[in-house]
Design a protein around this motif. Structure first.
Motif, short mmCIF file in Angstrom:
data_model
loop_
_atom_site.label_atom_id
_atom_site.label_comp_id
_atom_site.label_asym_id
_atom_site.label_seq_id
_atom_site.Cartn_x
_atom_site.Cartn_y
_atom_site.Cartn_z
N LEU A 53 0.82 -1.21 0.00
CA LEU A 53 0.00 0.00 0.00
C LEU A 53 0.86 1.26 0.00
O LEU A 53 0.48 2.27 -0.62
N LYS A 54 2.00 1.22 0.67
CA LYS A 54 2.91 2.37 0.64
C LYS A 54 3.43 2.61 -0.78
O LYS A 54 3.53 3.75 -1.23
N GLN A 55 3.77 1.52 -1.47
CA GLN A 55 4.25 1.66 -2.85
C GLN A 55 3.14 2.19 -3.75
O GLN A 55 3.38 3.06 -4.58
N GLU A 56 1.94 1.68 -3.57
CA GLU A 56 0.81 2.16 -4.37
C GLU A 56 0.54 3.63 -4.08
O GLU A 56 0.25 4.41 -4.99
N SER A 57 0.67 4.02 -2.82
CA SER A 57 0.47 5.42 -2.45
C SER A 57 1.50 6.32 -3.12
O SER A 57 1.18 7.41 -3.58
N ALA A 58 2.75 5.86 -3.17
CA ALA A 58 3.80 6.65 -3.81
C ALA A 58 3.51 6.84 -5.29
O ALA A 58 3.68 7.94 -5.84
N VAL A 59 3.04 5.78 -5.95
CA VAL A 59 2.70 5.87 -7.36
C VAL A 59 1.54 6.84 -7.57
O VAL A 59 1.57 7.68 -8.49
N LEU A 60 0.53 6.75 -6.71
CA LEU A 60 -0.62 7.64 -6.84
C LEU A 60 -0.25 9.10 -6.58
O LEU A 60 -0.77 10.01 -7.24
N LEU A 61 0.65 9.33 -5.63
CA LEU A 61 1.11 10.70 -5.37
C LEU A 61 1.85 11.25 -6.58
O LEU A 61 1.70 12.43 -6.93
N GLN A 62 2.66 10.42 -7.22
CA GLN A 62 3.37 10.85 -8.43
C GLN A 62 2.38 11.19 -9.53
O GLN A 62 2.53 12.21 -10.21
N GLN A 63 1.37 10.36 -9.71
CA GLN A 63 0.35 10.64 -10.72
C GLN A 63 -0.40 11.94 -10.41
O GLN A 63 -0.71 12.71 -11.30
N GLN A 64 -0.68 12.15 -9.12
CA GLN A 64 -1.37 13.37 -8.72
C GLN A 64 -0.52 14.60 -9.04
O GLN A 64 -1.04 15.61 -9.53
N GLU A 65 0.77 14.52 -8.79
CA GLU A 65 1.67 15.64 -9.11
C GLU A 65 1.68 15.92 -10.60
O GLU A 65 1.64 17.07 -11.03
#
Length: 103
Positions: A53-65
């Protein structure tokens, strides 16, 4: 009148009580060990889920940026014109568009 219990009878009763006490202690340790074993498996599984979930969160934060950056660029008229030219083949007066097929 009551007769006093013989010392051998007292000793046998005491040994029986001690064996019963140690049997309960043994059962308690077996139960706690088994519970600890089960809980450590569950804990390891939850830690793996947390890492995923931490890895998925990092990917989603990158997409959000990236999307935030893209949205901020949509306020720029030159960028909008470039998008219109690329996506819907918008041309300025006097221009011609040649579409080259991709392989």
């Amino acid at each position: 009148m009551k007769e006093a219990a013989s010392p051998t009878t007292n000793r046998r009763g005491q040994k029986r009580r001690m064996r019963l006490f140690f049997f309960f202690i043994l059962c308690f340790f077996v139960w706690t060990g088994y519970t600890f074993y089960l809980q450590s498996g569950v804990l390891a599984q939850k830690e793996n889920e947390l890492e995923a979930l931490k890895q998925e969160s990092a990917v989603l934060l990158q997409q959000q940026e990236e999307l935030t950056y893209e949205a901020s660029r949509l306020n720029d008229q030159e960028y909008l014109a470039e998008l219109a030219r690329k996506r819907i083949y918008y041309t300025k007066p006097g221009e011609s568009i040649y579409v080259i097929p991709e392989e």
